[in-house]
Enzyme design. Structure first.
Site, short mmCIF file in Angstrom:
data_model
loop_
_atom_site.label_atom_id
_atom_site.label_comp_id
_atom_site.label_asym_id
_atom_site.label_seq_id
_atom_site.Cartn_x
_atom_site.Cartn_y
_atom_site.Cartn_z
N ARG A 90 -45.03 -5.56 -14.91
CA ARG A 90 -44.92 -6.78 -14.10
C ARG A 90 -46.29 -7.19 -13.59
O ARG A 90 -47.02 -6.38 -13.01
CB ARG A 90 -44.00 -6.53 -12.91
CG ARG A 90 -43.98 -7.62 -11.86
CD ARG A 90 -42.85 -8.58 -12.06
NE ARG A 90 -42.79 -9.56 -10.99
CZ ARG A 90 -41.80 -9.66 -10.12
NH1 ARG A 90 -40.79 -8.81 -10.18
NH2 ARG A 90 -41.79 -10.59 -9.21
N ARG A 100 -41.24 -13.34 -15.88
CA ARG A 100 -41.55 -11.94 -15.52
C ARG A 100 -40.89 -10.96 -16.48
O ARG A 100 -39.81 -11.19 -16.99
CB ARG A 100 -41.15 -11.64 -14.09
CG ARG A 100 -39.70 -11.70 -13.70
CD ARG A 100 -39.16 -13.04 -13.21
NE ARG A 100 -39.97 -13.84 -12.32
CZ ARG A 100 -39.95 -13.75 -10.99
NH1 ARG A 100 -39.18 -12.89 -10.38
NH2 ARG A 100 -40.68 -14.55 -10.26
N ASP A 103 -37.64 -7.99 -12.98
CA ASP A 103 -37.43 -8.30 -11.57
C ASP A 103 -36.26 -7.43 -11.10
O ASP A 103 -35.19 -7.46 -11.72
CB ASP A 103 -37.05 -9.79 -11.48
CG ASP A 103 -37.22 -10.36 -10.10
OD1 ASP A 103 -37.81 -9.69 -9.24
OD2 ASP A 103 -36.76 -11.50 -9.89
N ASP A 105 -34.11 -6.72 -7.71
CA ASP A 105 -33.86 -7.18 -6.33
C ASP A 105 -32.74 -6.37 -5.70
O ASP A 105 -31.69 -6.17 -6.33
CB ASP A 105 -33.41 -8.66 -6.33
CG ASP A 105 -34.53 -9.61 -6.69
OD1 ASP A 105 -35.69 -9.32 -6.37
OD2 ASP A 105 -34.22 -10.66 -7.30
N1 ROI Z 1 -33.59 -17.46 -13.43
C1 ROI Z 1 -32.69 -16.74 -14.09
N2 ROI Z 1 -31.82 -17.33 -14.94
N3 ROI Z 1 -32.60 -15.38 -13.94
C2 ROI Z 1 -33.45 -14.72 -13.09
O1 ROI Z 1 -33.36 -13.49 -12.97
C3 ROI Z 1 -34.41 -15.46 -12.38
N4 ROI Z 1 -35.25 -14.85 -11.51
C4 ROI Z 1 -36.13 -15.55 -10.79
C5 ROI Z 1 -36.26 -17.03 -10.93
C6 ROI Z 1 -37.69 -17.36 -11.34
C7 ROI Z 1 -35.94 -17.67 -9.60
N5 ROI Z 1 -35.37 -17.59 -11.93
C8 ROI Z 1 -34.45 -16.86 -12.58
O2 ROI Z 1 -36.90 -14.91 -9.95
#
Ligand code: ROI
Length: 167
Positions: A90, A100, A103, A105
Site C-alpha cells: 500500500r 489501492r 484497504d 477497515d
Molecule cells: N469503492 C469500492 N467499490 N470499494 C472500496 O473498497 C472502496 N474503497 C475506498 C474508496 C476509494 C472510497 N472507494 C471504494 O476507500
C-alpha cells in the site's frame, strides 16, 4: 475479569482492493489477518465485484468482509491491519479515495463506539456503501449497528450500485 481470562470481542473487517490482482490481495490479506496474534477468523463473506466509489478514473474493486474474534484492543487491531496493508505494498499518496492495493477497515468492534483521530467505529461510511453492507449481511444477517439501525434495514435502503458476487 481476572489474570487468567481476557475478553474476546467480535469485530468485522472490510477488505478492498483495486490494484495488482485484487482477488489475490484479498486472499493473502485473509491469511495474514489469521496470523495476527490474538485474532481468530469466525466467518468470511463471498468476494464481490464493485464499481469505484469516489473518483471514477480507477479500476473496479474486489470487496469482502471478515468476522473475527479478538483479544486485541481496537488500536492494536488497527496497527496489525495497517502492517498488513503496508506489507502488501500500500502506497499512501496525498489523493483522497484513490486506487489501492489493499484497504483493511475496522467496520465494527463489538458494540463499541469510538471517535478517535485514527479510528472511528462503527465505520463512518458504512451505511452508504453497498460493497460493505451486502457482504456484511451475508455473514451476519441479524447484526445491529450501534447507534444506527438493524443491518437488514440499512441493506434494504442501499442500492446495489453494480455490486455483484464473484463466482
Ligand atoms: N469503492 C469500492 N467499490 N470499494 C472500496 O473498497 C472502496 N474503497 C475506498 C474508496 C476509494 C472510497 N472507494 C471504494 O476507500
Amino acid at each position: 475479569m481476572n489474570n487468567f481470562s481476557c475478553e474476546l470481542i467480535t469485530a468485522y473487517i472490510g477488505l478492498g482492493s483495486n490494484l495488482e490482482a485484487p482477488v489475490t490481495q484479498i486472499n493473502s490479506a485473509r491469511l495474514a489477518i489469521n496470523q495476527i496474534d490474538g485474532v481468530k477468523e469466525l466467518a468470511f463473506s463471498s468476494l464481490y465485484h464493485s464499481l469505484p466509489m469516489g473518483p471514477q478514473d480507477q479500476p473496479d474493486y474486489v470487496n469482502a468482509v471478515m468476522a473475527i474474534t479478538t483479544s486485541l484492543g481496537p488500536l492494536a487491531l488497527l496497527g496489525g491491519l495497517q502492517a498488513i496493508e503496508n506489507a502488501q505494498g500500500r502506497v499512501r499518496k496525498g489523493e483522497r479515495w484513490g486506487a489501492r492495493t489493499l484497504d483493511l477497515d475496522i467496520l465494527l468492534y463489538g458494540n463499541t463506539e469510538l471517535d478517535l483521530p485514527d479510528l472511528k467505529v462503527p465505520h463512518s461510511g458504512l451505511a452508504e456503501r453497498s460493497f460493505v453492507l451486502y457482504p456484511l449481511y451475508e455473514i451476519a444477517p441479524d447484526l445491529f449497528i450501534p447507534n444506527k439501525a438493524a443491518l437488514a434495514d440499512l441493506v434494504a435502503k442501499c442500492p446495489l450500485d453494480g455490486l455483484r458476487r464473484l463466482d
